[in-house]
Design a protein around this motif. Structure first.
Motif, PDB file in Angstrom:
ATOM      1  N   PRO A   1     -19.673 -51.837  -9.742  1.00 21.36           N
ATOM      2  CA  PRO A   1     -18.336 -51.644 -10.308  1.00 21.36           C
ATOM      3  C   PRO A   1     -17.351 -52.659  -9.722  1.00 21.36           C
ATOM      4  CG  PRO A   1     -18.738 -50.018  -8.601  1.00 21.36           C
ATOM      5  CD  PRO A   1     -20.009 -50.819  -8.753  1.00 21.36           C
ATOM      6  N   SER A   2     -16.246 -52.841 -10.415  1.00 22.77           N
ATOM      7  CA  SER A   2     -15.193 -53.716  -9.913  1.00 22.77           C
ATOM      8  C   SER A   2     -14.527 -53.060  -8.703  1.00 22.77           C
ATOM      9  CB  SER A   2     -14.147 -53.955 -11.003  1.00 22.77           C
ATOM     10  OG  SER A   2     -13.382 -52.778 -11.195  1.00 22.77           O
ATOM     11  N   ALA A   3     -13.630 -53.786  -8.062  1.00 20.90           N
ATOM     12  CA  ALA A   3     -12.881 -53.247  -6.925  1.00 20.90           C
ATOM     13  C   ALA A   3     -12.068 -52.021  -7.332  1.00 20.90           C
ATOM     14  CB  ALA A   3     -11.973 -54.324  -6.337  1.00 20.90           C
ATOM     15  N   GLU A   4     -11.744 -51.941  -8.623  1.00 20.31           N
ATOM     16  CA  GLU A   4     -10.980 -50.797  -9.135  1.00 20.31           C
ATOM     17  C   GLU A   4     -11.889 -49.679  -9.626  1.00 20.31           C
ATOM     18  OE1 GLU A   4      -8.357 -52.693 -11.922  1.00 20.31           O
ATOM     19  OE2 GLU A   4      -7.163 -53.587 -10.311  1.00 20.31           O
ATOM     20  N   GLY A   5     -13.216 -49.860  -9.439  1.00 23.92           N
ATOM     21  CA  GLY A   5     -14.178 -48.814  -9.767  1.00 23.92           C
ATOM     22  C   GLY A   5     -14.595 -48.730 -11.217  1.00 23.92           C
ATOM     23  N   ILE A   6     -14.315 -49.767 -11.997  1.00 20.08           N
ATOM     24  CA  ILE A   6     -14.675 -49.736 -13.419  1.00 20.08           C
ATOM     25  C   ILE A   6     -15.807 -50.729 -13.709  1.00 20.08           C
ATOM     26  CG2 ILE A   6     -12.416 -48.920 -14.187  1.00 20.08           C
ATOM     27  CD1 ILE A   6     -11.729 -51.811 -14.907  1.00 20.08           C
ATOM     28  N   PRO A   7     -16.575 -50.466 -14.772  1.00 13.69           N
ATOM     29  CA  PRO A   7     -17.622 -51.428 -15.149  1.00 13.69           C
ATOM     30  C   PRO A   7     -16.989 -52.778 -15.502  1.00 13.69           C
ATOM     31  CG  PRO A   7     -17.915 -49.341 -16.322  1.00 13.69           C
ATOM     32  CD  PRO A   7     -16.587 -49.275 -15.622  1.00 13.69           C
ATOM     33  N   THR A   8     -17.674 -53.846 -15.140  1.00 11.09           N
ATOM     34  CA  THR A   8     -17.125 -55.188 -15.318  1.00 11.09           C
ATOM     35  C   THR A   8     -18.164 -56.116 -15.910  1.00 11.09           C
ATOM     36  OG1 THR A   8     -15.671 -54.891 -13.420  1.00 11.09           O
ATOM     37  CG2 THR A   8     -16.111 -57.143 -14.063  1.00 11.09           C
ATOM     38  N   ASN A   9     -17.738 -56.980 -16.808  1.00 12.67           N
ATOM     39  CA  ASN A   9     -18.593 -58.047 -17.305  1.00 12.67           C
ATOM     40  C   ASN A   9     -18.442 -59.209 -16.323  1.00 12.67           C
ATOM     41  OD1 ASN A   9     -19.812 -60.221 -18.550  1.00 12.67           O
ATOM     42  ND2 ASN A   9     -18.977 -59.761 -20.574  1.00 12.67           N
ATOM     43  N   TRP A  10     -19.316 -59.259 -15.344  1.00 15.47           N
ATOM     44  CA  TRP A  10     -19.188 -60.220 -14.257  1.00 15.47           C
ATOM     45  C   TRP A  10     -19.359 -61.657 -14.718  1.00 15.47           C
ATOM     46  CZ3 TRP A  10     -17.112 -58.586  -9.894  1.00 15.47           C
ATOM     47  CH2 TRP A  10     -17.204 -57.238  -9.568  1.00 15.47           C
ATOM     48  N   ILE A  11     -20.165 -61.892 -15.731  1.00 13.17           N
ATOM     49  CA  ILE A  11     -20.415 -63.256 -16.211  1.00 13.17           C
ATOM     50  C   ILE A  11     -19.181 -63.815 -16.912  1.00 13.17           C
ATOM     51  CG2 ILE A  11     -21.885 -64.702 -17.665  1.00 13.17           C
ATOM     52  CD1 ILE A  11     -23.313 -63.513 -15.233  1.00 13.17           C
TER      53      ILE A  11
ATOM     54  N   ILE B   1     -17.895 -60.685  -6.098  1.00 13.93           N
ATOM     55  CA  ILE B   1     -17.349 -59.384  -5.730  1.00 13.93           C
ATOM     56  C   ILE B   1     -16.086 -59.566  -4.887  1.00 13.93           C
ATOM     57  CG2 ILE B   1     -17.791 -57.316  -4.338  1.00 13.93           C
ATOM     58  CD1 ILE B   1     -20.749 -57.519  -5.320  1.00 13.93           C
ATOM     59  N   ALA B   2     -16.102 -60.527  -3.967  1.00 10.29           N
ATOM     60  CA  ALA B   2     -14.926 -60.797  -3.135  1.00 10.29           C
ATOM     61  C   ALA B   2     -13.770 -61.327  -3.978  1.00 10.29           C
ATOM     62  CB  ALA B   2     -15.281 -61.768  -2.012  1.00 10.29           C
ATOM     63  N   LEU B   3     -14.061 -62.200  -4.949  1.00  9.30           N
ATOM     64  CA  LEU B   3     -12.996 -62.692  -5.839  1.00  9.30           C
ATOM     65  C   LEU B   3     -12.359 -61.529  -6.598  1.00  9.30           C
ATOM     66  CD1 LEU B   3     -14.209 -66.016  -7.517  1.00  9.30           C
ATOM     67  CD2 LEU B   3     -12.231 -65.690  -6.030  1.00  9.30           C
ATOM     68  N   ASP B   4     -13.188 -60.619  -7.066  1.00  8.60           N
ATOM     69  CA  ASP B   4     -12.675 -59.445  -7.777  1.00  8.60           C
ATOM     70  C   ASP B   4     -11.795 -58.605  -6.857  1.00  8.60           C
ATOM     71  OD1 ASP B   4     -12.603 -57.321  -9.878  1.00  8.60           O
ATOM     72  OD2 ASP B   4     -13.785 -56.252  -8.366  1.00  8.60           O
ATOM     73  N   GLU B   5     -12.224 -58.410  -5.623  1.00  7.62           N
ATOM     74  CA  GLU B   5     -11.426 -57.644  -4.670  1.00  7.62           C
ATOM     75  C   GLU B   5     -10.081 -58.334  -4.415  1.00  7.62           C
ATOM     76  OE1 GLU B   5     -11.505 -56.412   0.032  1.00  7.62           O
ATOM     77  OE2 GLU B   5     -13.414 -56.760  -0.973  1.00  7.62           O
ATOM     78  N   PHE B   6     -10.132 -59.641  -4.203  1.00 11.63           N
ATOM     79  CA  PHE B   6      -8.902 -60.411  -4.022  1.00 11.63           C
ATOM     80  C   PHE B   6      -7.992 -60.255  -5.235  1.00 11.63           C
ATOM     81  CE2 PHE B   6      -6.887 -64.431  -5.339  1.00 11.63           C
ATOM     82  CZ  PHE B   6      -5.913 -64.549  -4.348  1.00 11.63           C
ATOM     83  N   TRP B   7      -8.556 -60.446  -6.436  1.00 10.45           N
ATOM     84  CA  TRP B   7      -7.758 -60.444  -7.650  1.00 10.45           C
ATOM     85  C   TRP B   7      -7.163 -59.069  -7.940  1.00 10.45           C
ATOM     86  CZ3 TRP B   7      -5.078 -63.867  -9.757  1.00 10.45           C
ATOM     87  CH2 TRP B   7      -4.607 -63.743 -11.065  1.00 10.45           C
ATOM     88  N   SER B   8      -7.855 -57.997  -7.551  1.00 13.01           N
ATOM     89  CA  SER B   8      -7.315 -56.654  -7.805  1.00 13.01           C
ATOM     90  C   SER B   8      -5.982 -56.458  -7.085  1.00 13.01           C
ATOM     91  CB  SER B   8      -8.328 -55.578  -7.407  1.00 13.01           C
ATOM     92  OG  SER B   8      -8.424 -55.468  -6.006  1.00 13.01           O
ATOM     93  N   ASN B   9      -5.759 -57.184  -5.988  1.00 13.97           N
ATOM     94  CA  ASN B   9      -4.485 -57.117  -5.268  1.00 13.97           C
ATOM     95  C   ASN B   9      -3.547 -58.268  -5.619  1.00 13.97           C
ATOM     96  OD1 ASN B   9      -5.194 -54.796  -3.658  1.00 13.97           O
ATOM     97  ND2 ASN B   9      -6.563 -56.143  -2.537  1.00 13.97           N
ATOM     98  N   ALA B  10      -4.089 -59.463  -5.768  1.00 11.76           N
ATOM     99  CA  ALA B  10      -3.277 -60.676  -5.922  1.00 11.76           C
ATOM    100  C   ALA B  10      -2.701 -60.878  -7.315  1.00 11.76           C
ATOM    101  CB  ALA B  10      -4.102 -61.901  -5.537  1.00 11.76           C
ATOM    102  N   GLN B  11      -3.307 -60.292  -8.333  1.00  7.91           N
ATOM    103  CA  GLN B  11      -2.860 -60.568  -9.703  1.00  7.91           C
ATOM    104  C   GLN B  11      -1.386 -60.247  -9.916  1.00  7.91           C
ATOM    105  OE1 GLN B  11      -4.693 -58.021 -12.714  1.00  7.91           O
ATOM    106  NE2 GLN B  11      -5.248 -56.588 -11.097  1.00  7.91           N
TER     107      GLN B  11
END
Length: 169
Positions: free
Chosen positions: A42-52, A152-162
């Motif tokens: 799951p994404s940092a926000e706990g939802i399914p993500t299209n990682w590609i 996964i780290a980029l997603d975690e960063f982006w969940s806060n930085a966006q």
């Protein structure tokens, strides 16, 4: 006769020749396998993500994964055609550089002025792995081990930085 691609192995020697169709098939097989491998995460926000095809929510701001017969890279690409707007986005990322570095756990390369594969101007922040060969299935575990934690780290960063980019919407 189909055109052939020369594939160089990781030590720089000629490994084998693939047709254009075989290259496309191997590329698709890797990205499909990687997507299936990442699907349960799951994404940092706990939802399914299209990682590609990660959606940042901003036009001209992408998280890009790339691999070929010599290297792999993961990065943030700013592709706006207006150089000033691209620079504003880049400067906003610079304001968040410490947070990004802490989340990633490593330093990445920062390029205000770069070019994409088609020669278009971009800005990018990226990490590269070499030597590695997408067309060698033996390298796929190394590629997955390179991409997975960084994405996964980029997603975690982006969940806060966006939220720091709201003024650019």
């Amino acid at each position: 006769m189909a055109p052939e691609h020369i594939v160089i192995d990781t030590n720089g020697s000629l490994k084998s020749m693939y047709s254009k169709a075989e290259v496309a098939q191997l590329r698709q097989a890797f990205w499909t396998a990687f997507g299936q491998y990442m699907a349960p995460v799951p994404s940092a926000e706990g939802i399914p993500t299209n990682w590609i095809n990660y959606k940042t929510g901003y036009k001209n701001l992408y998280f890009r994964l790339h691999a070929d017969n010599r290297r792999a890279s993961i990065g943030i690409e700013l592709t706006h055609t207006d150089a000033e707007i691209r620079q504003l986005f880049f400067e906003q990322f610079e304001q968040l550089k410490a947070m990004l570095g802490e989340t990633l756990g490593e330093a990445w390369t920062w390029e205000l002025e770069a070019e994409d594969a088609n020669g278009h101007p971009i800005s990018r922040i990226y990490r590269e792995l070499q030597p590695v060969n997408l067309f060698s299935r033996d390298d796929w575990p190394q590629l997955i081990s390179f991409f997975k934690p960084r994405l996964i780290a980029l997603d975690e960063f982006w969940s806060n930085a966006q939220y720091a980019f709201e003024e650019f919407r």
